[in-house]
Design an enzyme around this catalytic site. Structure first.
Site, PDB file in Angstrom:
ATOM      1  N   SER A 127       3.826   1.669  -2.500  1.00 24.23           N
ATOM      2  CA  SER A 127       3.368   1.404  -1.143  1.00 24.23           C
ATOM      3  C   SER A 127       4.416   0.426  -0.856  1.00 24.23           C
ATOM      4  CB  SER A 127       2.009   0.576  -1.298  1.00 24.23           C
ATOM      5  OG  SER A 127       1.326   0.400   0.317  1.00 24.23           O
ATOM      6  N   LEU A 128       5.082   0.703   0.154  1.00 25.43           N
ATOM      7  CA  LEU A 128       6.411   0.070   0.507  1.00 25.43           C
ATOM      8  C   LEU A 128       6.082  -1.352   0.898  1.00 25.43           C
ATOM      9  CD1 LEU A 128       8.711   2.935   1.391  1.00 25.43           C
ATOM     10  CD2 LEU A 128       8.839   1.689  -0.508  1.00 25.43           C
ATOM     11  N   HIS A 263      14.588  13.442   1.652  1.00 30.33           N
ATOM     12  CA  HIS A 263      13.814  12.451   1.117  1.00 30.33           C
ATOM     13  C   HIS A 263      12.417  13.193   0.504  1.00 30.33           C
ATOM     14  CE1 HIS A 263      11.490   8.432   0.786  1.00 30.33           C
ATOM     15  NE2 HIS A 263      10.678   9.037   0.883  1.00 30.33           N
ATOM     16  N   GLU A 370      -1.711 -13.353   4.542  1.00 27.70           N
ATOM     17  CA  GLU A 370      -2.709 -13.091   3.517  1.00 27.70           C
ATOM     18  C   GLU A 370      -2.246 -11.777   2.720  1.00 27.70           C
ATOM     19  OE1 GLU A 370      -4.994 -15.158   6.681  1.00 27.70           O
ATOM     20  OE2 GLU A 370      -3.576 -13.352   6.726  1.00 27.70           O
TER      21      GLU A 370
END
Length: 621
Positions: A127-128, A263, A370
């Site tokens: 999750s980039l 990709h 956060e």
């Protein structure tokens, strides 16, 4: 930016060997993804020289002992480049090269994106935009332990659009973490189109410089430039270091190189595979040995945890569970040197300030960011800390992807969400945590704890520290009276029956602020001659199924009461445990969008007050 060129020169044999290794890593990535029939070879090709230089020139790592605390650490933030990571570890001797052909198979730890199922991976990525935060947490951990190991993170350029990257960049500079190096693979192409700045490496350099990083731009396919930059980064002091590497996606294979549309596409074995292998060339022998160099020195010895001082609250003391959390955390810090606290500029509301006052060297202020805070927490956890992060429960929704990925990382995270429910009062709905139980119950392997008084808060904080994995503690704003004695014990998966008799006609299940309302409701009903059982469901996940089933058999009627939206919270946890039984049921929860107002009035508005609970029981009966 001017810098001294003081690094050593390198032999021609060393440069040639690293070039051969880079091409070998490309071949491994091509073959393994084609064998799997899926994967991302083009992104592996763009960073081959970077990975070869990092692993076989720079990294100090004890390959047979990946948990050695003296090891340098590497985070592959662009997790879709996993095939080249597995290839590098295979070439380093971590496992046989033949195992690379098991990429993405269900019984292989060589997954499509890195996970700690492989002992040579500390954290899950893919999750980039999270890798820099995680590496930042590792760098902070190393500093806390007085270690001189270096932390490296390789990012893609597409993920540099994520806000958490810049949250991490700002905090790393603020803390002067010169043991942190980010390597930016600027290959121009994302999944569906060119990235924001394409091949403009200067744009990325300017941005990292503006955040206070030392930077340099290199040709990411020139192995001498790569290792020279890595040497400079390791020697640099005073700030984190960013190496901005200009690369070409699909480098080395003409029909892929610097072309959009590749990709996530392997080269089919019945198509251009033979041509790609031919262009990459034969796997030549190395002119000089390449290996990953182990670190020197003895690992530091950590102190064993001691028992936590018992709760010492006065019997008539009223204390909010958020206040009790701060006191408990400070006590825990004295007992266990691995406990670390993180904050998002809410420490005077969550009361983590109590930990800061007594353990300032183990407190990390992450400010109002956060997502980065939880990413840092994952990095601290990966290096053996027990990190407690706290903020308003509603603001943890910003970090949910980091929490989700933390579960995949098998991270040992402790989260405290305060200011839950409408009972916070006049601050209004933007500050009310009303989705947090649903959110945290859905996290794989999580534990969800919900204390109702100061004693249970301290005991559940202690339990959180000793419970592996992600533990969420829900605290409330209003002060409440004590329900328990200091000698009372609690357990994950437990509950407490606070009212019970052989004449019970119904059971009320609650926790937190609504438990106090439920006890008042029981008194109101008793005065009218109706006895009800009251259960404190302080462990919302896992839930105490045995006690709930006994209550169903004994009373036949259940009312759940929660200061939370109806979906996914305490009521649904109860239904999940006893849903196969025959019983009458009523769920009381926050059934609409709240607004500002006095806490007790809001509880009444949403039918969560003692009189409303009593009325619900009578209606059910």
């Amino acid at each position: 930016m001017t810098r001294q060129n003081t690094v050593a020169s390198y032999s021609a044999e060393k440069i040639e060997a690293l070039e051969i290794m880079a091409n070998r890593l490309r071949r491994h990535s091509l073959v393994s993804t084609s064998e799997a029939g899926s994967g991302h070879p083009s992104t592996c090709f763009s960073c081959a020289e970077i990975v070869a230089g990092l692993f076989f020139h720079t990294l100090r790592f004890d390959v047979p002992n990946p948990d050695n605390p003296l090891n340098d650490r590497f985070v592959l933030s662009k997790g879709h480049g996993a095939p080249i990571l597995w290839a590098a570890w295979a070439e380093a001797g971590a496992f046989p090269r033949q195992k690379l052909l098991t990429l993405r198979q269900i019984d292989s730890e060589l997954e499509g994106h890195p996970t700690p199922r492989s002992p040579w991976v500390d954290v899950a990525t893919g999750s980039l935009g999270q890798g820099l935060s995680i590496a930042l947490g590792m760098a902070i951990s190393a500093r806390m332990d007085g270690l001189d190991n270096q932390i490296y993170v390789l990012t893609g350029d597409g993920e540099l659009a994520e806000g958490a990257v810049w949250e991490a960049a700002m905090l790393a500079s603020y803390r002067g973490l010169d043991n942190l190096t980010a390597i930016l693979d600027i290959n121009c192409y994302g999944q569906s189109q060119a990235t924001m700045y394409g091949h403009d490496t200067g744009a990325y350099q300017q941005r990292f410089e503006s955040f206070g990083w030392e930077t340099e731009v290199i040709d990411g396919h020139d192995i001498e430039q790569v290792i020279t930059a890595l040497d400079r980064a390791a020697a640099h002091r005073g700030s984190p270091y960013a190496i901005v590497a200009g690369t070409l996606k699909g480098k080395g294979v003409s029909f892929m190189e610097d072309r959009d549309g590749w990709h996530g596409k392997p080269v089919a074995k019945d198509g251009q595979f033979a041509e790609a292998l031919r262009e990459l060339g034969d796997d030549r022998d190395l002119p000089t040995e390449l290996k990953v160099t182990p670190p020197q020195g003895a690992a530091p010895q950590s102190s064993a945890p001691r028992p936590v001082e018992p709760p010492d609250f006065a019997p008539d003391e009223k204390l909010a569970t958020r206040q009790a959390y701060g006191k408990a955390l400070a006590k825990l810090g004295h007992a266990n040197p691995r406990v670390v606290a993180l904050d998002g500029d809410t420490k005077n509301s969550t009361y983590s300030q109590d930990f800061l006052a007594e353990h300032p060297d183990r407190f990390v202020e992450c400010f109002i960011a956060e997502g980065n805070m939880v990413g840092v927490q994952v990095g601290l956890s990966a290096l053996g800390k027990i990190p407690f992060a706290s903020t308003f429960a509603c603001f943890l929704t910003r970090a949910y992807d980091q929490i989700r990925m933390g579960a995949i990382s098998q991270a040992n995270l402790k989260l405290c969400g305060s200011h839950c429910g409408v009972s916070i009062g006049e601050d209004g709905p933007s500050q009310m945590g009303l989705e947090d139980l649903a959110m945290m119950r859905a996290v794989a392997g999580s534990t969800v704890l919900y204390p109702s008084d100061a004693v249970s808060t301290q005991r559940l904080v202690e339990l959180a520290a000793s419970t592996p994995g992600i533990v969420y503690i829900r605290t409330t704003r209003p002060k409440t009276r004590l329900l328990y004695k200091s000698s009372d014990s609690f357990q994950v998966g437990g509950s407490k029956v606070l009212r019970s008799s052989s004449q019970d006609k119904a059971t009320v299940v609650a926790a937190g602020i609504t438990l106090h309302e439920a006890l008042q409701a029981a008194d109101l009903l008793a005065a009218e001659g109706t006895q009800v059982r009251v259960i404190d469901l302080y462990s919302v996940k896992p839930v105490d199924e045995a006690t709930l089933l006994e209550a169903v058999r004994d009373t036949g009627a259940i009312v759940t009461v929660e200061d939370h939206y109806p979906e996914g919270g305490l009521g649904d946890a109860v239904l999940g445990a006893i849903g196969g039984q025959s019983f009458r049921y009523r769920k009381l929860a926050v059934s609409g969008l709240p607004r500002s107002g006095p806490a007790q009035q809001l509880l009444k508005t949403f039918q969560l007050s003692a009189s409303d609970i009593a009325a619900a029981v009578k209606a059910l009966l």
